[in-house]
Write an enzyme that holds these catalytic residues in place. Structure first.
Site, PDB file in Angstrom:
ATOM      1  N   LEU A 213       5.244  -6.192   8.003  1.00  0.00           N
ATOM      2  CA  LEU A 213       4.336  -5.291   7.295  1.00  0.00           C
ATOM      3  C   LEU A 213       5.024  -4.592   6.129  1.00  0.00           C
ATOM      4  O   LEU A 213       4.374  -3.854   5.382  1.00  0.00           O
ATOM      5  CB  LEU A 213       3.758  -4.245   8.259  1.00  0.00           C
ATOM      6  CG  LEU A 213       3.061  -4.802   9.509  1.00  0.00           C
ATOM      7  CD1 LEU A 213       2.500  -3.661  10.348  1.00  0.00           C
ATOM      8  CD2 LEU A 213       1.957  -5.787   9.145  1.00  0.00           C
TER       9      LEU A 213
ATOM     10  N   TYR B  34       0.579  -6.209  -7.891  1.00  0.00           N
ATOM     11  CA  TYR B  34       0.631  -6.127  -6.429  1.00  0.00           C
ATOM     12  C   TYR B  34      -0.212  -7.234  -5.799  1.00  0.00           C
ATOM     13  O   TYR B  34       0.255  -7.980  -4.925  1.00  0.00           O
ATOM     14  CB  TYR B  34       0.144  -4.754  -5.959  1.00  0.00           C
ATOM     15  CG  TYR B  34      -0.170  -4.707  -4.485  1.00  0.00           C
ATOM     16  CD1 TYR B  34       0.860  -4.764  -3.538  1.00  0.00           C
ATOM     17  CD2 TYR B  34      -1.485  -4.634  -4.030  1.00  0.00           C
ATOM     18  CE1 TYR B  34       0.580  -4.744  -2.179  1.00  0.00           C
ATOM     19  CE2 TYR B  34      -1.771  -4.609  -2.678  1.00  0.00           C
ATOM     20  CZ  TYR B  34      -0.740  -4.668  -1.758  1.00  0.00           C
ATOM     21  OH  TYR B  34      -1.021  -4.660  -0.409  1.00  0.00           O
TER      22      TYR B  34
ATOM     23  N   LYS C 250       2.217   9.027   1.532  1.00  0.00           N
ATOM     24  CA  LYS C 250       1.894   8.020   0.529  1.00  0.00           C
ATOM     25  C   LYS C 250       1.489   8.576  -0.840  1.00  0.00           C
ATOM     26  O   LYS C 250       1.338   7.826  -1.805  1.00  0.00           O
ATOM     27  CB  LYS C 250       0.781   7.100   1.054  1.00  0.00           C
ATOM     28  CG  LYS C 250       1.258   6.168   2.156  1.00  0.00           C
ATOM     29  CD  LYS C 250       0.136   5.323   2.734  1.00  0.00           C
ATOM     30  CE  LYS C 250      -0.412   4.321   1.743  1.00  0.00           C
ATOM     31  NZ  LYS C 250       0.562   3.250   1.413  1.00  0.00           N
TER      32      LYS C 250
ATOM     33  N   SER D  32      -3.385  -8.955   1.563  1.00  0.00           N
ATOM     34  CA  SER D  32      -4.192  -7.851   1.037  1.00  0.00           C
ATOM     35  C   SER D  32      -5.498  -8.360   0.456  1.00  0.00           C
ATOM     36  O   SER D  32      -5.575  -9.470  -0.088  1.00  0.00           O
ATOM     37  CB  SER D  32      -3.417  -7.116  -0.065  1.00  0.00           C
ATOM     38  OG  SER D  32      -4.235  -6.173  -0.723  1.00  0.00           O
TER      39      SER D  32
ATOM     40  N   ALA E  47       6.462  -3.915   2.554  1.00  0.00           N
ATOM     41  CA  ALA E  47       6.129  -4.400   1.213  1.00  0.00           C
ATOM     42  C   ALA E  47       6.117  -3.224   0.248  1.00  0.00           C
ATOM     43  O   ALA E  47       6.022  -2.065   0.654  1.00  0.00           O
ATOM     44  CB  ALA E  47       4.757  -5.084   1.203  1.00  0.00           C
TER      45      ALA E  47
ATOM     46  N   LYS F 249      10.868   8.478   8.474  1.00  0.00           N
ATOM     47  CA  LYS F 249      11.536   8.265   9.765  1.00  0.00           C
ATOM     48  C   LYS F 249      11.333   9.456  10.688  1.00  0.00           C
ATOM     49  O   LYS F 249      11.031   9.307  11.872  1.00  0.00           O
ATOM     50  CB  LYS F 249      13.027   8.008   9.548  1.00  0.00           C
ATOM     51  CG  LYS F 249      13.783   7.672  10.831  1.00  0.00           C
ATOM     52  CD  LYS F 249      15.238   7.331  10.532  1.00  0.00           C
ATOM     53  CE  LYS F 249      15.991   6.965  11.804  1.00  0.00           C
ATOM     54  NZ  LYS F 249      17.413   6.631  11.535  1.00  0.00           N
TER      55      LYS F 249
END
Length: 321
Positions: free
Chosen positions: A73, A141, A178, A114, A75, A38
């Site tokens: 978006l 996934y 990430k 994906s 997930a 954030k």
């Protein structure tokens, strides 16, 4: 209002920037809002409301009349995660609720699928909806994404416009958080800066030399441009590939990163970990004819162009999009 779920993440935050750049400033962002994402990914962006993921459907019930478009978006994107229950909760069932709400309130929808749905690629990489039920993803996934694609195609009730985007190997700014799931380019940059060299996975497939494994790498700026196009297009619903349309080798990626940094290439190889060796993809390439056929004619960044822009415009100075 335009709603973006997963808005504090990599692609979501870049999409918010793209919308702001086009003077769309009534953006509602939905996420679980970890402090790091954030504070960094959404800093300085024009946003009218922050909605927690768990409270989104109550918010939508109260505000649907003002919602023009939803980009879903959000997930769980960790390809190393093995819990089917987590993927069912976040990727499948949550997405079903978004879909059903868009049907009820007649809101157009773009959602993230994906390229992991294609598995080993034995059926190719064509976004032909007739083969969706035949695809065999290689991990939970990919299964969760394909399960939702199959479910969406089976529904009689659909939003008046919807598109599921099969993202290939997306890279670009705002992926700093990430960790291991960040792009190879991000990790290559950090290795080169730290050691002056780069280590790639060795090939365990006799058809591919070391470093000649190939993927379709697509720059996030192209991804959000396609999202923006579809928001205005609102015709030709369905599943769409979203890659560059051109497979490139990891060696080309490595050399592009060295060149963007002005460093002499020094590339080594290590064995691919046994935990992922059996499910490792040696080739992916998006067939982009379907998206082109509905009028998207903007050229995609080449790998060299995208890497140079990402490295020199963002990574060197730790900047965000």
């Amino acid at each position: 209002m335009i709603v973006v779920t997963g808005a504090a993440g990599f692609i979501g935050s870049c999409l918010v920037s793209r919308l702001n750049a086009a003077n769309f400033n009534d953006i509602v962002v939905v996420d679980n809002f970890s402090a790091v994402k954030k504070e960094n990914n959404l800093k300085g962006k024009k946003i009218i409301e922050f909605v927690d993921r768990e409270g989104f459907f109550d918010w939508l019930d109260a505000n649907y009349e003002g919602v023009e478009f939803i980009f879903h978006l959000g997930a769980r994107t960790d390809t190393m995660e093995v819990s089917k229950a987590i993927f069912d909760l976040l990727n499948l069932n949550y997405s079903k609720k978004v879909w059903n709400a868009c049907c009820e309130y007649q809101i157009p929808l773009v959602y993230a699928s994906s390229a992991a749905t294609y598995g080993s690629g034995t059926l190719g990489y064509d976004d032909d909806e007739n083969i969706t039920s035949l695809l065999q993803p290689l991990n939970p996934y990919g299964e969760s994404k394909n399960d939702f694609d199959k479910w969406a195609l089976e529904q009689t009730a659909k939003p008046f416009f919807w598109a599921g985007l099969k993202f290939f190997n997306v890279y670009g700014p705002n992926e700093y958080h990430k960790g291991r799931m960040a792009s190879v380019i991000f990790h290559a940059f950090n290795q080169i800066k730290e050691k002056g060299s780069l280590t790639l996975f060795r090939s365990h497939n006799p058809d591919y030399a070391d470093g000649e494994q190939m993927r379709d790498f697509v720059y996030v700026k192209d991804v959000v441009d396609v999202c923006y196009f579809l928001m205005h297009h609102r015709k030709n619903s369905g599943l769409y590939n979203l890659g560059s349309g051109k497979a490139r080798t990891f060696m080309a990626l490595a050399l592009s990163t060295f060149n963007a940094l002005g460093v002499t290439p020094d590339i080594n190889f290590m064995d691919t970990p046994e935990t992922i060796r059996d499910t490792y993809q040696y080739f992916t390439e998006a067939n982009m004819k379907k998206l082109r056929s509905i009028g998207y004619d903007k050229p995609f960044y080449t790998l060299e162009e995208g890497v140079r822009d990402y490295v020199q415009g963002y990574l060197v100075d730790n900047k965000y999009m």
